[in-house]
Design an enzyme around this catalytic site. Structure first.
Site, PDB file in Angstrom:
ATOM      1  N   HIS A   1     -23.807  95.139  39.531  1.00 44.95           N
ATOM      2  CA  HIS A   1     -22.568  95.134  40.319  1.00 44.95           C
ATOM      3  C   HIS A   1     -22.076  93.709  40.569  1.00 44.95           C
ATOM      4  CE1 HIS A   1     -19.877  96.607  43.637  1.00 44.95           C
ATOM      5  NE2 HIS A   1     -20.078  95.368  44.070  1.00 44.95           N
ATOM      6  N   GLU A   2     -22.952  92.870  41.072  1.00 43.71           N
ATOM      7  CA  GLU A   2     -22.516  91.511  41.399  1.00 43.71           C
ATOM      8  C   GLU A   2     -22.127  90.731  40.145  1.00 43.71           C
ATOM      9  OE1 GLU A   2     -21.735  90.651  44.304  1.00 43.71           O
ATOM     10  OE2 GLU A   2     -22.609  92.416  45.250  1.00 43.71           O
TER      11      GLU A   2
ATOM     12  N   HIS B   1     -18.555  91.257  39.383  1.00 47.84           N
ATOM     13  CA  HIS B   1     -17.704  90.296  40.095  1.00 47.84           C
ATOM     14  C   HIS B   1     -17.690  88.955  39.360  1.00 47.84           C
ATOM     15  CE1 HIS B   1     -16.703  92.555  43.675  1.00 47.84           C
ATOM     16  NE2 HIS B   1     -17.958  92.727  44.038  1.00 47.84           N
TER      17      HIS B   1
ATOM     18  N   HIS C   1     -15.410  88.887  36.470  1.00 44.83           N
ATOM     19  CA  HIS C   1     -14.019  88.803  36.922  1.00 44.83           C
ATOM     20  C   HIS C   1     -13.627  87.342  37.143  1.00 44.83           C
ATOM     21  CE1 HIS C   1     -10.867  91.065  39.637  1.00 44.83           C
ATOM     22  NE2 HIS C   1     -10.338  90.569  38.544  1.00 44.83           N
TER      23      HIS C   1
END
Length: 688
Positions: free
Chosen positions: A468-469, A472, A475
């Protein structure tokens, strides 16, 4: 009163951009005493730059107004990136004091820009000019932000607003600091190893190491930010489970005076409500929703309300099932333990079986990084000569498929004293063509550091968090925009979780999982029956997970969908207000506490998700629909799986574009339509 601005000497590491690769801050040279003068000088320098823009006699144009605003504050950006990293990841008393001192100054600094009618007039003048798409969107966001900040208010109301903003910044900083203190104060110190029955040897060794790190003997169970604590699933000592659960949910309630957050959160909620009214909004939640992709609190309430009843029904069915397994009534501290027993019995799997196959180094190298290489062609090469900001922090250089440098990725995976709980991503350097900067992004987790020489073995939830991280991080790394304020993850709060949630799918991808899920001693792959059980158990426990999340999201809305006079005034009433809010929302369940209770809900009272915690499930609607796209419409490789073509499409349409236009337009470009909620309902078992 503004303090005197100290002279920033040339030997201060912040005086000029870092000469390290990608302008990575020179952490080896930075000392605490460098931060205060750099921050104060940076604030003063940018104020002077804004004054020059406001008083420029030339007619407003892109270069002398928009680009000048985007270029301003170089020194402040460099110092702020380090200060915020230190205060979130390695705070001590001196840093906390500096953070508290600077909080009102930083608030006043923001107001100095967004309440400046002269600069706003220059922006308004630019609205008549023919601008390219990204520049036009930048102008749109500036004009909107100035209006939402109160630039059109009269002088008296602007002064009220400045006072409110200043006080709120102080209180939010105080709340966040008290939450960290509560994590430390709530830790359980044990001397009897027999009470730790159920934990693996490496976990017990990690608890011993945690005690050593705090200068004591025995074993130390440190708390994690959410209500549920990971060790509750493993501890066989029911009384110890009760003690751990109680220590978790009682944080901030006055059991420890130094970390009591109740009076602080009440004042925060009241002042936010007053500010919203001053700005012309019914309540703070309406103010926040307007700036997100949701648009209105009605849209937020409709979605959360649609999910609450089926989630609680599923949770109750799970509770009934666990009570049957237990052979009688259960308590909240029994849930995780019994759920693990059921998971093991029905799916022949639990974390104690999985953890030997989930070693951090392999999860990163052959899981997280491999998936990114398959989809996007990037490679990560560790740069051990580049110093991190704390022991154990690691730096990797990221390169494109053809070797073109892309940026740096910084991994901070271990818990330490003074570090915020939970997991997060932030930037040390934002990508920007205007400034000629490439990204430096950081991932934070809070894993228990193992004893020296021992492997770091993860739970399945921690594996998902790592993916998940890194979503980020992608992105931020893939950002390809001109203006720094539109870079990477600088998107609306209820969109920012979307790319990271999509990246979680690769943790479960059979080919990726087969690479990283290998025994840390033998290298043997996860047995087929365990792999099948792991993937087959994906929906087990969704009733609990959805209910605890919705409890927090609806609690957040309850505190922020009221006027200033509808809030409690006494610290003793905080728990009653929270309980009533959950009951009225139809999400209360005696065995399922909100993921964060009000008194340690740092997302909403200290972490920037105020009235925006709904964003996780709002973004998950996009995520679930996108996962379906990867499996159906996305281009496939010869093996029938999505690969470089699919990744490139997702990168070009979504990950690279930051906030250079309306993010939902990017989504529509990818899917050819608005998002469909049905894949989310199926994923969370809410279709029955």
């Amino acid at each position: 009163m503004t303090p005197d601005v100290p002279t920033l000497t040339a030997d201060n590491p912040f005086a000029a951009p870092s000469t390290l690769p990608y302008e990575l801050p020179d952490f080896a040279a930075i000392r605490h005493e460098h931060l205060r003068p750099a921050m104060l000088a940076g604030l003063a320098e940018q104020r002077a730059e804004w004054e020059a823009i406001a008083t420029d006699p030339a007619a407003p144009d892109v270069a002398n107004t928009l680009e000048a605003l985007e270029r301003s504050g170089g020194l402040l950006r460099r110092a702020t990136a380090v200060l915020d990293t230190y205060t979130s990841s390695r705070a001590d008393d001196a840093l906390r004091a500096l953070e508290a001192e600077l909080a009102p100054l930083r608030s006043a600094h923001r107001d100095a820009l967004y309440l400046d009618r002269r600069i706003f007039a220059r922006l308004e003048a630019l609205a008549e000019q023919d601008l390219d798409g990204e520049t036009a969107w930048l102008l749109h966001t500036y004009r909107k932000d100035f209006v939402r900040a109160g630039v059109r208010l009269g002088d008296e109301k602007q002064e009220q607003l400045r006072s409110l903003n200043s006080r709120l910044t102080v209180l939010e900083t105080e709340f966040a600091q008290r939450v960290v203190k509560a994590l430390d104060a709530g830790a359980l110190h044990l001397r009897d190893a027999e009470r730790l029955t159920g934990l693996s040897e490496d976990t017990v060794a990690g608890l011993a190491q945690a005690a050593t790190d705090r200068g004591t003997d025995g074993y130390l169970i440190t708390l994690q930010l959410p209500s549920q604590q990971a060790l509750l699933a493993q501890l066989t000592d029911r009384e110890l489970r009760r003690e751990l659960y109680t220590a978790s949910v009682m944080r901030g309630t006055g059991v420890d005076a130094e970390s009591d957050t109740r009076a602080t959160l009440l004042e925060i909620a009241r002042l936010r409500a007053e500010r919203a009214r001053l700005l012309g909004y019914e309540h703070h939640a309406a103010y926040v929703a307007e700036d997100g992709t949701a648009g209105t609190t009605a849209a937020v309430n409709e979605m959360l309300g649609r999910l609450a009843a089926p989630a609680v029904a599923n949770a109750q069915a799970e509770a009934t099932d666990l009570a049957e397994v237990h052979g009688g009534p259960i308590e909240a501290w029994d849930w995780s333990y019994l759920a693990e027993k059921v998971r093991q019995e029905r799916f022949s799997i639990d974390d104690s079986v999985l953890r030997p196959y989930l070693e951090l180094e392999r999860v990163l190298r052959d899981g997280v990084f491999h998936a990114a290489r398959r989809l996007y062609g990037i490679t990560l090469t560790e740069r051990p000569e580049l110093a991190g900001y704390a022991d154990g922090v690691r730096v990797w250089e990221v390169a494109e498929e053809d070797g073109t440098p892309l940026g740096l990725f910084v991994g901070d995976y271990y818990a330490r004293e003074g570090k915020h709980g939970g997991a997060w991503m932030h930037n040390l350097v934002d990508q920007s063509h205007l400034l000629g900067q490439r990204p430096v992004v950081v991932n934070n987790l809070n894993l228990t550091r193992p004893a020296p020489g021992e492997p770091t073995l993860l739970t399945w939830d921690e594996v998902i968090t790592a993916f998940h991280e890194f979503g980020h991080a992608l992105h931020g790394l893939f950002s390809n925009v001109r203006y720094p304020s539109l870079s990477g993850a600088n998107v609306p709060r209820d969109f920012v979780e979307y790319p990271s949630q999509v990246n979680e799918m690769w943790a479960r991808d059979p080919e990726v999982l087969a690479r990283y899920a290998r025994h840390h001693e033998t290298g043997e792959p996860l047995p087929e029956e365990l792999l099948t059980a792991l993937l087959g158990s994906a929906q087990y426990g969704e009733g609990f997970a959805t209910t605890e999340y919705l409890g927090a999201a609806l609690l957040d809305q309850a505190w922020h969908q009221v006027g200033p006079h509808d809030l409690p005034t006494s610290a003793e009433d905080v728990e009653d207000f929270s309980a009533r809010a959950l009951e009225q929302a139809g999400i209360a369940h005696p065995l399922v506490p909100p993921r964060y209770r009000s008194t340690y809900f740092n997302h909403t009272f200290g972490g920037g998700y105020d009235a925006g915690y709904y964003s996780y499930i709002w973004s998950e609607v996009l995520d679930a629909d996108t996962v379906e796209w990867f499996s159906t419409d996305a281009p496939k490789e010869e093996d029938g799986r999505p690969g470089r073509a699919a990744g490139q499409r997702f990168r070009e349409v979504l990950l690279s574009r930051g906030h250079s236009a309306d993010p939902l337009d990017f989504y529509r470009e990818l899917r050819g339509r608005d998002a469909d909620i049905r894949p989310l309902l199926v994923r969370r078992g809410l279709t029955g």
